[in-house]
Enzyme design. Structure first.
Site, mmCIF file in Angstrom:
data_model
loop_
_atom_site.group_PDB
_atom_site.id
_atom_site.type_symbol
_atom_site.label_atom_id
_atom_site.label_comp_id
_atom_site.label_asym_id
_atom_site.label_seq_id
_atom_site.Cartn_x
_atom_site.Cartn_y
_atom_site.Cartn_z
ATOM 1 N N HIS A 125 0.837 -1.216 0.039
ATOM 2 C CA HIS A 125 -0.128 -0.157 -0.053
ATOM 3 C C HIS A 125 0.926 1.144 0.061
ATOM 4 O O HIS A 125 0.414 2.090 -0.772
ATOM 5 C CB HIS A 125 -0.861 0.057 1.346
ATOM 6 C CG HIS A 125 -1.964 1.162 1.452
ATOM 7 N ND1 HIS A 125 -2.797 0.968 0.592
ATOM 8 C CD2 HIS A 125 -1.778 2.421 1.695
ATOM 9 C CE1 HIS A 125 -3.528 1.987 0.297
ATOM 10 N NE2 HIS A 125 -2.931 2.865 1.159
ATOM 11 N N GLU A 144 3.528 -17.159 -21.149
ATOM 12 C CA GLU A 144 3.978 -17.030 -19.920
ATOM 13 C C GLU A 144 4.819 -18.342 -19.388
ATOM 14 O O GLU A 144 5.260 -18.510 -18.257
ATOM 15 C CB GLU A 144 2.840 -16.888 -18.772
ATOM 16 C CG GLU A 144 1.957 -15.731 -19.192
ATOM 17 C CD GLU A 144 0.546 -15.604 -18.523
ATOM 18 O OE1 GLU A 144 0.576 -14.779 -17.430
ATOM 19 O OE2 GLU A 144 -0.387 -16.368 -18.747
ATOM 20 N N ASP A 170 4.765 -13.655 -15.057
ATOM 21 C CA ASP A 170 4.861 -15.275 -14.654
ATOM 22 C C ASP A 170 5.994 -15.982 -15.583
ATOM 23 O O ASP A 170 6.449 -16.717 -14.945
ATOM 24 C CB ASP A 170 3.404 -15.847 -15.215
ATOM 25 C CG ASP A 170 2.367 -15.751 -14.161
ATOM 26 O OD1 ASP A 170 2.823 -16.376 -13.078
ATOM 27 O OD2 ASP A 170 1.108 -15.473 -14.609
ATOM 28 N N CYS A 183 2.634 -7.703 -21.978
ATOM 29 C CA CYS A 183 1.929 -6.999 -20.884
ATOM 30 C C CYS A 183 2.406 -7.410 -19.462
ATOM 31 O O CYS A 183 1.724 -6.769 -18.718
ATOM 32 C CB CYS A 183 0.426 -7.554 -21.020
ATOM 33 S SG CYS A 183 0.172 -9.260 -20.915
HETATM 34 C C1 PEP Z 1 2.034 -11.707 -16.527
HETATM 35 O O1 PEP Z 1 2.143 -12.774 -15.843
HETATM 36 O O2 PEP Z 1 3.033 -10.881 -16.809
HETATM 37 C C2 PEP Z 1 0.933 -11.035 -16.438
HETATM 38 C C3 PEP Z 1 0.632 -9.861 -17.391
HETATM 39 O O3 PEP Z 1 -0.207 -11.707 -16.045
HETATM 40 P P1 PEP Z 1 -0.838 -11.614 -14.447
HETATM 41 O O4 PEP Z 1 0.379 -10.668 -13.926
HETATM 42 O O5 PEP Z 1 -2.211 -11.087 -14.570
HETATM 43 O O6 PEP Z 1 -0.353 -13.001 -13.951
HETATM 44 MG MG MG Z 2 0.381 -13.909 -15.748
#
Ligand code: PEP
Ligand code: MG
Length: 732
Positions: free
Chosen positions: A363, A599, A623, A670
């Site tokens: 936080h 991932e 991941d 992402c």
């Molecule tokens: C990731 O694993 O990089 C991803 C974007 O998915 P999450 O963070 O939701 O597992």
């Molecule tokens: Mg992920």
């Protein structure tokens, strides 16, 4: 399960029903009280109590004074014509604008007052703005000054701090360096001040009185906590602006959650004291929220624990929670901060935050970022022994706290900081321009979002689209799965908000550490390697099919792409695609692009094969890093080593891009590393053409990419691939 418990409680006795009613009245939820008073039927009460949810606590912390230092570049300084342009621009904003030059301050909307400052070329001025559109005003004025206020820039433009590499900076002479984890970017320069939190209150022994007096005590404590929160909200609103008080209003809302009261009263009726019952209820709920790997929900857990403490203090007769007050600007050191603590921080006095505990998604880190305060977390207990008043530089880029820096280092840090402020101002002012590299390559900079409100914010921040909508947000923190209609409304709202911009909706990624109790997922010893993401969906058509139907129905209202998470094999993709296609045909919905998350190492290695099955790849580096390095992404001791810039991870990404290219597919990223400027640069150099980043990073990443060329980035990426470890990559 919960409903059964409720029926049990509600049916217990008329006395119990009365208690619930009284408490509900204390909660101040008029509709709920009305419903409860109209009936003595236990089932109705259960329905009324369970059907109510508090709004989620959000706080937008923007209504304080913003300042920026800029250098006057036009050859004649701020004489009549440019000063008039400046004043005219300033008057377009509601915010009050002040300009400081040396010791004198002028009203930025008054030409006379501005001219009296006698600002010459090369002068550094400070512009401050306060009001609802302060930030925007500041960005516009900064850009105006930076671009010469309509005149040619002076040939002797003073040092451009934007060229100084503040990210890689290290001071030359310091007495001690304390290493932590970088949580919010920026440099803070000033003395150390300790803030010692009052220890958490805990009830060790359960000493119950009779049920009715315990319930009355609970009622009084909740009322007292509500009064305290209301008082705090008006006090903080007066001192720091209404948006800063939002957290206290959100906490008041949490106290109106009938399920908290219901569970506590149930425990009291089981023969426990109010204090013990309340503590048990809060601890159980906090533990449930903490287990979910979602920063928003983790933030909610901290809020709940904070509210819990406030009520508990009243139950134990310990009075109100203390308040942080600093007399001089300082770098605040503490073990950790609660939301209440952070809401009372005065940005004029707190230069930066350094906590002994916490993590980058704690936080404290989230609040520090929203306040624009540099922060370092997890600095270890040694930081608590640093003497008050010790001069220091807190580096929110490297995650270090430098004690007793030399005068030259302090001077350099000040210069770097003002360069950074200018850079941020420019990034914000140009946020809606596309990220086109110097050699003309367009990189889509999208945002990661959970819901419509985030998408609105993402667009305002300059995002070109949404590269990842995490749909699990719709499934968490509730008692049953959202049905097809509810999901359809949510996805359709998202499509409509995006108004034709790119949107990627990811199907449910639950399992692993993200769990929803109502799904009854079996506990697994190694849940990250178990039934999660697409594996779970393929086993649970009751979850997967309504979601796919909702997504395809939403696709009839505008463009969207579908993405499957946690894919490991070709067969999973083929199976998922077949289900999607069947549903699409049933609905006579338009075909949409289907992509997968990369991932798992197997997918990166087999990218050329999988590329023939899908339209795009989006690499989830969070991941992917944990699976490539075999380091739990949430592990407190491994989090620092689990660096997505490790060459092993980068090689997986390079392999993915190559595989995708063989079938003419595009690759996005992402995961968190896309929000890091060095990470973004290397990813583009590796051939990634879409980056989906955190909302606050959008403007900076776009501005950063605009200054680079893919030719030099390809070279950077090749050098990164040849590095031996993440540290070498970061040193590039
Ligand atoms: C990731 O694993 O990089 C991803 C974007 O998915 P999450 O963070 O939701 O597992
Ligand atoms: Mg992920």
């Amino acid at each position: 399960m919960k409903l059964l418990t409720c029926v049990g409680i509600a049916a217990r006795s008329a006395e119990h029903i009365d208690v619930l009613r009284r408490l509900t009245r204390v909660l101040g939820n008029a509709d709920l009280v009305k419903q409860l008073c109209q009936t003595n039927n236990a089932a109705d009460i259960v329905e009324a109590l369970t059907g109510t949810r508090p709004p989620s606590p959000t706080s937008s912390l923007t209504d304080y004074e913003h300042t920026v230092q800029v250098v006057i570049r036009n050859s004649t300084g701020l004489h009549a014509r440019p000063a008039t342009t400046f004043v005219e621009t300033a008057r377009r904003f509601q915010a009050s604008i002040r300009v400081r030059y040396g010791k004198n301050v002028a009203d930025g909307k008054s030409l006379l007052s501005l001219l009296q400052l006698g600002i010459t070329t090369g002068a550094t001025i400070t512009i401050s703005a306060q009001g609802t559109d302060a930030q925007e005003a500041l960005m516009t004025l900064t850009e105006l000054v930076e671009t010469g206020i309509g005149e040619e820039a002076s040939a002797e433009t003073p040092v451009n701090h934007r060229n100084i590499a503040y990210r890689d900076w290290e001071p030359q002479h310091v007495a001690t360096t304390i290493h932590g984890i970088a949580a919010a970017e920026g440099l803070a320069i000033g003395p150390i001040r300790h803030y010692r939190r009052t220890p958490m209150v805990m009830v060790i022994t359960d000493q119950p009185g009779d049920r009715l007096s315990e319930t009355a005590a609970l009622e009084q404590a909740i009322s007292a906590a509500r009064n305290e929160l209301e008082h705090l909200a008006s006090e903080v609103s007066r001192r720091l602006g209404s948006s800063r008080a939002a957290i206290f209003r959100a906490h008041t809302e949490l106290l109106t959650d009938p399920t908290l009261i219901r569970e506590t009263v149930s425990r009291i009726f089981d023969g426990h004291s109010a204090a013990w019952a309340w503590q048990q209820t809060i601890t159980t709920r906090v533990a449930q929220l903490e287990k979910l790997d979602d920063p928003v929900l983790a933030g909610r857990a901290v809020d709940l624990s904070d509210v819990g403490q406030r009520v508990l203090r009243h139950l134990l007769g310990l009075g109100e929670m203390p308040f942080i007050s600093l007399t001089e600007p300082a770098i605040l050191i503490t073990d950790d901060l609660t939301p209440s603590d952070t809401a009372t921080l005065d940005p004029d006095k707190v230069l930066g935050l350094c906590t002994a505990l916490g993590g980058p998604i704690s936080h404290t880190a989230i609040i520090a970022r929203s306040l624009g305060l540099p922060a370092v977390v997890a600095a270890g207990s040694a930081v608590l022994d640093v003497a008050d008043g010790t001069p220091a530089i807190l580096d929110g880029f490297s995650g270090r706290l430098y004690l007793r820096p030399s005068a030259t280092d302090v001077e350099t840090a000040h210069a770097l900081r003002s360069g950074l402020e200018q850079e941020q101002a420019i990034a914000f002012a140009t946020r809606h321009q596309p990220a086109i590299t110097r050699d003309g390559v367009y990189i889509e900079v999208a945002a990661n979002v959970n819901r419509v409100a985030d998408a609105v914010r993402a667009i305002e921040t300059g995002a070109d689209g949404v590269g990842l909508m995490r749909t699990e947000f719709l499934f968490l923190e509730r008692d049953n799965a959202p049905d097809e209609e509810e999901q359809y409304q949510a996805y359709r709202a998202m499509v409509e908000t995006m108004a034709g911009r790119p949107l990627i909706i990811r199907t449910l990624d639950i399992g692993g550490d993200k769990e929803a109790p109502y799904l009854n997922i079996r506990r697994e010893d190694n849940s990250f390697l178990g039934i999660r993401g697409l594996r779970l969906c393929l086993r649970r058509p009751d979850l997967f099919e309504p979601q796919l139907r909702a997504i395809y129905r939403a696709a009839m209202h505008g463009p969207l792409k579908l993405m499957f998470p946690m894919v490991a094999t070709l067969e999973e993709v083929q199976q998922a695609k077949a289900i999607a296609e069947r549903i699409r045909t049933e609905l006579t919905a338009p075909p949409i692009e289907i992509g997968i998350m990369v991932e798992v190492p197997s997918v990166a290695m087999m990218a050329d094969v999988l590329a023939t099955e899908v339209d795009f790849f989006s690499i989830g580096t969070n991941d992917l890093t944990q699976y490539v390095l075999a380091m739990d992404r949430l592990h407190p001791e491994l989090a620092r080593q689990a660096d997505s810039l490790h060459p092993a991870v980068l090689r997986m990404i390079a392999r993915t891009v190559e595989g995708a290219a063989s079938a003419g597919r595009w690759v996005g990223v992402c995961g968190g590393i896309a929000s890091d400027p060095l990470g973004a640069a290397i990813l583009v150099g590796l051939g990634v053409r879409e980056l989906s980043v955190s909302i606050p990073s959008v403007a900076a990443i776009k501005a950063h990419l605009r200054g680079l060329s893919t030719i030099e980035l390809r070279d950077l990426a090749q050098r990164a691939l040849a590095c031996r470890n993440a540290a070498e990559v970061r040193a590039l």
